[in-house]
Design a protein around this motif. Structure first.
Motif, PDB file in Angstrom:
ATOM      1  N   ILE A 291      72.967  49.020  61.056  1.00 19.35           N
ATOM      2  CA  ILE A 291      71.883  48.742  60.108  1.00 19.35           C
ATOM      3  C   ILE A 291      71.175  47.444  60.469  1.00 19.35           C
ATOM      4  O   ILE A 291      69.937  47.350  60.424  1.00 19.35           O
ATOM      5  N   THR A 292      71.936  46.417  60.840  1.00 19.78           N
ATOM      6  CA  THR A 292      71.334  45.131  61.192  1.00 19.78           C
ATOM      7  C   THR A 292      70.354  45.278  62.354  1.00 19.78           C
ATOM      8  O   THR A 292      69.199  44.813  62.278  1.00 19.78           O
ATOM      9  N   PHE A 293      70.787  45.920  63.425  1.00 14.70           N
ATOM     10  CA  PHE A 293      69.910  46.028  64.596  1.00 14.70           C
ATOM     11  C   PHE A 293      68.831  47.092  64.419  1.00 14.70           C
ATOM     12  O   PHE A 293      67.782  47.018  65.048  1.00 14.70           O
ATOM     13  N   LEU A 294      69.069  48.041  63.530  1.00 16.66           N
ATOM     14  CA  LEU A 294      68.007  48.965  63.142  1.00 16.66           C
ATOM     15  C   LEU A 294      66.863  48.193  62.494  1.00 16.66           C
ATOM     16  O   LEU A 294      65.674  48.412  62.807  1.00 16.66           O
ATOM     17  N   MET A 295      67.207  47.268  61.596  1.00 18.34           N
ATOM     18  CA  MET A 295      66.180  46.431  60.966  1.00 18.34           C
ATOM     19  C   MET A 295      65.447  45.587  62.007  1.00 18.34           C
ATOM     20  O   MET A 295      64.232  45.382  61.902  1.00 18.34           O
ATOM     21  N   LYS A 296      66.170  45.113  62.992  1.00 19.37           N
ATOM     22  CA  LYS A 296      65.552  44.292  64.035  1.00 19.37           C
ATOM     23  C   LYS A 296      64.576  45.118  64.877  1.00 19.37           C
ATOM     24  O   LYS A 296      63.395  44.759  65.023  1.00 19.37           O
ATOM     25  N   TYR A 297      65.052  46.217  65.426  1.00 22.18           N
ATOM     26  CA  TYR A 297      64.216  47.000  66.341  1.00 22.18           C
ATOM     27  C   TYR A 297      63.006  47.601  65.635  1.00 22.18           C
ATOM     28  O   TYR A 297      61.903  47.624  66.188  1.00 22.18           O
ATOM     29  N   VAL A 298      63.205  48.083  64.407  1.00 17.82           N
ATOM     30  CA  VAL A 298      62.082  48.665  63.663  1.00 17.82           C
ATOM     31  C   VAL A 298      61.107  47.573  63.228  1.00 17.82           C
ATOM     32  O   VAL A 298      59.883  47.755  63.272  1.00 17.82           O
ATOM     33  N   GLY A 299      61.632  46.411  62.816  1.00 15.42           N
ATOM     34  CA  GLY A 299      60.761  45.312  62.387  1.00 15.42           C
ATOM     35  C   GLY A 299      59.892  44.768  63.493  1.00 15.42           C
ATOM     36  O   GLY A 299      58.843  44.160  63.233  1.00 15.42           O
ATOM     37  N   GLU A 300      60.298  44.972  64.731  1.00 16.34           N
ATOM     38  CA  GLU A 300      59.515  44.506  65.883  1.00 16.34           C
ATOM     39  C   GLU A 300      58.529  45.554  66.388  1.00 16.34           C
ATOM     40  O   GLU A 300      57.730  45.263  67.279  1.00 16.34           O
ATOM     41  N   ARG A 301      58.566  46.769  65.817  1.00 15.08           N
ATOM     42  CA  ARG A 301      57.754  47.879  66.329  1.00 15.08           C
ATOM     43  C   ARG A 301      57.047  48.591  65.182  1.00 15.08           C
ATOM     44  O   ARG A 301      57.552  49.590  64.639  1.00 15.08           O
ATOM     45  N   PRO A 302      55.854  48.122  64.794  1.00 17.52           N
ATOM     46  CA  PRO A 302      55.131  48.686  63.639  1.00 17.52           C
ATOM     47  C   PRO A 302      54.880  50.185  63.739  1.00 17.52           C
ATOM     48  O   PRO A 302      54.948  50.889  62.717  1.00 17.52           O
ATOM     49  N   GLU A 303      54.606  50.697  64.952  1.00 14.70           N
ATOM     50  CA  GLU A 303      54.323  52.120  65.079  1.00 14.70           C
ATOM     51  C   GLU A 303      55.555  52.960  64.738  1.00 14.70           C
ATOM     52  O   GLU A 303      55.453  54.008  64.090  1.00 14.70           O
ATOM     53  N   ILE A 304      56.715  52.500  65.180  1.00 16.36           N
ATOM     54  CA  ILE A 304      57.947  53.220  64.849  1.00 16.36           C
ATOM     55  C   ILE A 304      58.216  53.155  63.354  1.00 16.36           C
ATOM     56  O   ILE A 304      58.606  54.149  62.728  1.00 16.36           O
ATOM     57  N   TYR A 305      57.962  51.991  62.746  1.00 12.31           N
ATOM     58  CA  TYR A 305      58.113  51.867  61.294  1.00 12.31           C
ATOM     59  C   TYR A 305      57.219  52.881  60.581  1.00 12.31           C
ATOM     60  O   TYR A 305      57.654  53.566  59.645  1.00 12.31           O
ATOM     61  N   ARG A 306      55.958  52.988  61.012  1.00  7.31           N
ATOM     62  CA  ARG A 306      55.017  53.898  60.341  1.00  7.31           C
ATOM     63  C   ARG A 306      55.497  55.348  60.426  1.00  7.31           C
ATOM     64  O   ARG A 306      55.384  56.117  59.461  1.00  7.31           O
ATOM     65  N   ARG A 307      56.040  55.743  61.566  1.00  9.32           N
ATOM     66  CA  ARG A 307      56.517  57.115  61.722  1.00  9.32           C
ATOM     67  C   ARG A 307      57.753  57.379  60.856  1.00  9.32           C
ATOM     68  O   ARG A 307      57.889  58.451  60.272  1.00  9.32           O
ATOM     69  N   ILE A 308      58.630  56.395  60.783  1.00  5.66           N
ATOM     70  CA  ILE A 308      59.807  56.554  59.906  1.00  5.66           C
ATOM     71  C   ILE A 308      59.350  56.689  58.455  1.00  5.66           C
ATOM     72  O   ILE A 308      59.797  57.583  57.719  1.00  5.66           O
ATOM     73  N   ARG A 309      58.452  55.806  58.037  1.00  5.46           N
ATOM     74  CA  ARG A 309      58.025  55.819  56.637  1.00  5.46           C
ATOM     75  C   ARG A 309      57.316  57.124  56.286  1.00  5.46           C
ATOM     76  O   ARG A 309      57.516  57.682  55.199  1.00  5.46           O
ATOM     77  N   ALA A 310      56.497  57.628  57.202  1.00  5.40           N
ATOM     78  CA  ALA A 310      55.814  58.897  56.944  1.00  5.40           C
ATOM     79  C   ALA A 310      56.828  60.016  56.717  1.00  5.40           C
ATOM     80  O   ALA A 310      56.677  60.845  55.802  1.00  5.40           O
TER      81      ALA A 310
END
Length: 471
Positions: A291-310
């Motif tokens: 979970i910790t590194f998931l937050m790190k990698y996703v927080g550094e990559r806005p496009e990946i965040y947007r796809r997860i949130r969608a």
């Protein structure tokens, strides 16, 4: 810890050198795997524990053999079996050629209950059935049981996000991940509905986890000494839980957790406490680290965040007000799971585990004697360009292209009969957390180059500070 180890080595180095020079003989037996046992007593333990695990393995694969090499770590002559062929061989021969082995520090930490007369050493088949019974007897890790617990996972994630994130603009993600993981364990394994009761022991669980793979040096300043003290504190709290359980069960309380089932089966209190502590520790660092590194990698990559949130908002959009996650929802989180898989590939929450050779056997043309330890590690495949294109890149879509799908190339939960029984529990817990955090928050990593400390339990040095944006 490192300073103390360095002092010990410096003080004992002349003696070790003399012993090494006097006793060492060239090993000309070509049947043994190539490699080095290192220094007497210490072997190559320092490099294994305090160097990068990937570097330790890759350097020796390059120097000796990409399939197998010998070393001595944690006081044991060890054959490290590498690559997908090695994984297949090991996972396919459980209880035929190998049995489980826990490092000596782990054995000491989880064996407070010792009968006065040690029982006869059980046969491998007995060991296998006893371990399986301990975990599977109540059925808590089966999909149908986890489906019933999913609502609690969902609720726990919402509660802790509210307590840790609400009204804040900057927080540390790592402490939240640890709190979430232990709060779930308290509810699932112990039946405790008070998250703070177990999460206040976070530092103790950290110490135990780090001490499990350490040298057995029991004096102040060492990892093992801290782990021993921490284990005692955890046991004391668990004994209080056991006493409360007994009173509740005598009053007719329902049996809904693993600890209660252990007690109903007549397991001695000390043994139940040790085993339940082992179950909680086993799932603690792996889930919290991911979970910790998931937050790190996703927080550094806005496009990946947007796809997860969608993906997650599409699932949430089908829900009625107040309706929680269900089993079918988790099967629809395909892209989110790809992101989690990529997180575990780049930052493995578990490097590997040990086995013990039950008999002499041959692998890749080399003989491994009975009694040697065998170590398998994800390091030999996770960052290998043979199996993952551009392996340093964070690319969740690689799993849609089939990378890592070749047998035994991507094995974050092990394989064979000893595949991690908590695999599905971990998957659901991480997905439940991710679902809830992206619904309400967007975040940025404040220190992208923050140092990661610890190799057996990688942790951002400052707890992964993030900047929060409420949605």
């Amino acid at each position: 810890m490192e300073a103390i180890i360095a002092l010990i080595i410096s003080l004992s180095f002349p003696l070790l050198l003399a012993v090494y020079a006097f006793r060492r003989r060239p090993e000309n037996n070509p049947e043994f795997p190539p490699g080095s046992f290192g220094w007497p007593i210490l072997g190559e333990t320092i490099g294994f524990l305090f160097g990068k695990p990937e570097k330790f393995v890759h350097d020796r694969m390059k120097k000796y053999s990409p399939e197998i090499f010998k070393t001595m770590i944690l006081g044991e002559k060890t054959a490290v079996i590498c690559g997908p062929n090695g994984h297949k061989f090991l996972f396919s021969n459980e209880q035929k050629l190998f049995t489980a082995f826990r490092p000596h520090a782990t054995q000491r930490l989880f064996r407070s209950y010792q009968p006065k007369t040690p029982p006869p050493q059980p046969q491998p088949e007995t060991v296998r059935h006893e371990e399986a019974a301990m975990i599977r007897q109540p059925g808590f890790l089966k999909p149908e049981a986890l489906a019933r617990f999913l609502g609690s996972m969902d609720r726990t994630a919402r509660e802790l996000l509210r307590d840790h994130f609400e009204g804040k603009t900057e927080v540390r993600a790592c402490p939240l991940a640890k709190s979430f993981t232990l709060a779930l364990s308290g509810r699932f394994f112990l039946g405790i509905d008070n998250p703070n009761r177990i999460t206040r022991l976070i530092s103790y669980f950290d110490d135990v986890t780090l001490g499990m793979h350490s040298m057995v040096l029991n004096f102040p300043g060492t990892a093992f000494y801290r782990a021993n003290k921490a284990a005692a504190a955890i046991r004391e709290e668990l004994r209080r839980v056991v006493r409360e359980k007994k009173e509740a069960m005598q009053s007719g309380a329902a049996i809904r957790d693993i600890l209660s089932h252990m007690m109903t089966a007549g397991m001695p209190e000390n043994e139940a406490v040790d085993k339940i502590m082992g179950l909680v520790v086993a799932g603690y660092s792996t889930v919290a680290t991911t979970i910790t590194f998931l937050m790190k990698y996703v927080g550094e990559r806005p496009e990946i965040y947007r796809r997860i949130r969608a993906e997650q908002m599409e699932i949430a959009g089908r829900k009625k007000e107040g309706e929680g996650l269900e089993w079918e929802d988790m099967q629809k989180m395909k892209y989110s799971w790809n992101v989690i898989c990529e997180t575990m590939r780049l930052t493995p929450p578990l490097q590997g585990t040990f086995r013990e050779a039950l008999t002499d056997f041959t692998y890749a043309g080399y003989t491994i004697p009975r009694g040697w330890k065998v170590y398998w590690t994800v390091s030999s495949t996770n960052n290998n360009s043979k199996y993952f294109e551009d392996p340093e890149k964070f690319d969740p879509e690689r799993y849609d292209r089939g990378e890592g799908s070749a047998p035994y190339t991507y094995v974050p939960f092990g394989g064979g009969p000893r595949t991690c029984p908590g695999k599905e529990y971990a998957r659901l817990a991480i997905l439940a957390f991710l679902h809830n955090v992206v619904k309400k928050y967007r975040w940025e990593v404040i220190e992208p180059k923050e140092k990661v400390v610890g190799d057996m339990m990688p942790t951002p040095q400052n707890g992964l500070p993030i900047r929060l944006y409420h949605i």
